[in-house]
Design a protein around this motif. Sequence first.
Motif, short mmCIF file in Angstrom:
data_model
loop_
_atom_site.label_atom_id
_atom_site.label_comp_id
_atom_site.label_asym_id
_atom_site.label_seq_id
_atom_site.Cartn_x
_atom_site.Cartn_y
_atom_site.Cartn_z
N ILE A 362 0.84 -1.20 0.00
CA ILE A 362 0.00 0.00 0.00
C ILE A 362 0.87 1.25 0.00
O ILE A 362 0.56 2.25 -0.67
N TYR A 363 1.99 1.21 0.73
CA TYR A 363 2.85 2.40 0.84
C TYR A 363 3.60 2.73 -0.44
O TYR A 363 4.18 3.80 -0.55
N THR A 364 3.61 1.80 -1.42
CA THR A 364 4.24 2.14 -2.70
C THR A 364 3.38 3.11 -3.51
O THR A 364 3.85 3.66 -4.51
N ARG A 365 2.13 3.32 -3.10
CA ARG A 365 1.19 4.14 -3.87
C ARG A 365 0.84 5.44 -3.17
O ARG A 365 -0.13 6.08 -3.53
N VAL A 366 1.62 5.81 -2.18
CA VAL A 366 1.32 7.02 -1.40
C VAL A 366 2.49 7.98 -1.46
O VAL A 366 3.60 7.60 -1.84
N PRO A 367 2.29 9.26 -1.08
CA PRO A 367 3.39 10.23 -1.10
C PRO A 367 4.52 9.84 -0.16
O PRO A 367 4.34 9.10 0.81
N ARG A 368 5.69 10.37 -0.46
CA ARG A 368 6.89 10.02 0.29
C ARG A 368 6.76 10.38 1.77
O ARG A 368 7.26 9.67 2.64
N GLU A 369 6.10 11.49 2.10
CA GLU A 369 5.94 11.88 3.49
C GLU A 369 5.11 10.86 4.25
O GLU A 369 5.34 10.61 5.43
N TRP A 370 4.14 10.25 3.59
CA TRP A 370 3.38 9.18 4.22
C TRP A 370 4.29 8.00 4.53
O TRP A 370 4.17 7.37 5.58
N ARG A 371 5.19 7.68 3.58
CA ARG A 371 6.03 6.50 3.73
C ARG A 371 7.00 6.63 4.89
O ARG A 371 7.26 5.66 5.60
N TYR A 372 7.58 7.80 5.06
CA TYR A 372 8.63 7.96 6.07
C TYR A 372 8.12 8.52 7.39
O TYR A 372 8.63 8.15 8.45
N LYS A 373 7.14 9.41 7.35
CA LYS A 373 6.69 10.05 8.59
C LYS A 373 5.45 9.37 9.18
O LYS A 373 5.46 8.94 10.34
#
Length: 441
Positions: A362-373
């Motif tokens: 799921i996290y491959t399809r979201v903005p980078r800030e979602w992925r890291y923060k």
Amino acid sequence: MDRFRGALGESPPLWWSILYFFSLLTGYYVLRPVRDAMAASSDALAVFPRAWVDWARAHGHDIGDFTLQVLFTGTFLVMLALQPLYGALVARWPRRVFLPTVYCIFIAALATFYVLFHREIPGRGVTFFVWSAVFNLFAVTVFWSFMADVFDDTHAKRFYGYIGAGGTVGAMLGPMITRVLAERVGIANLMLVSIGFLCICLLCIYKLRPWALRREQLRGETTGERAMGGSVWAGFRLVWGEPLLRALAMLGFFGVMVGTLLYNEQAAIVRHAFGADATRATAYFANIDLAINLFAITVQLFVTRHLLRAFGVGPALLIPGFAVLLGFCALAASPFPMLVAVVQVATRGCEFALGKPGRETIYTRVPREWRYKAKAFIDTFVYRTSDVSTAWMHKALAGFGSQIVFTVGIGASLVFMFSAWRVVKLQRTLGDAPSPGDTRR
């Protein structure tokens, strides 16, 4: 096997990703039995500083009766303090700086623990337990965030099963190393073994950077080689404001709750069986971890990839929920020790083989800030909030017997399943990320 070789030939970063996760989990699982043995130890001075033990006795308490509760509370407080520090690191430093920095800090900490265990310093148990929990959550969270930088959704569904299997091999090798070496070289020297595997992780990060950059360029994202910016509390605000992230947080909270209930019951059994014998307890936990990972790798190699490609994340998230529900129903009816171990193997195996890869795609399809923060907030703060609240809840329930504990677990399992359904429903609103096509360079 032919498909696996074909995937390796098609995607050079897959080699380094598998080696990265293999080394990370090998290094962690060398240490996990040591952590679990400390949590189950009846030797209060091995776990807590002498001053804590004396203070508790002066007030009419045996701190050993509250070992797990104190350990989980300490972990929660440390995680609470570290969350804004991690947010500041991600916001102010580029990926090429903060990723290696995280691992270098862990390596330095392991060198310190080598000294503490070698000299048998009182209180080493609580410090090591808290640190290893922080290490597991932050290191694995950073790994999967980085994988979402390297692979798009299409490749994630094809490759995450293989990457997860590589990690599972490492998670199997780690307990085997511990079981062989714990009695021969002592617990302190296991810290040096783990340091060696973390150094390999640093090499893999360096080798994977070009592919992460290329994918970001194809998506038109701000490069991870520049600082992300934003507030150190952005993770909390994102989770609070986004329905999908809230559902993922709820899934994580109740997933940890059912796991902690099982873990605490298992620790009580080990404390009764092995007492203060940390070496035998370490070997016991190593055998449990080995069984879990044998089960997980079988599912990863023969089931995960096909489920994700054919049906998406739905079955991968819902099947672990069914496994947990069935396991707690069985334990509520017959809470004997062997069944606890069997349910532990089945539920954790399903989580590693299906639940974790399903969530990470799921996290491959979201903005980078979602992925890291946002992801870091869920995987650390939410996780440990559930841990500490469940640990104290278990202490209150344990006096009524195991059947009451597992009956409450049935209720938590139902909420866990509902949360998984919510995530499956909400993730359908995400658009597919642009595919970079062939990942070769």
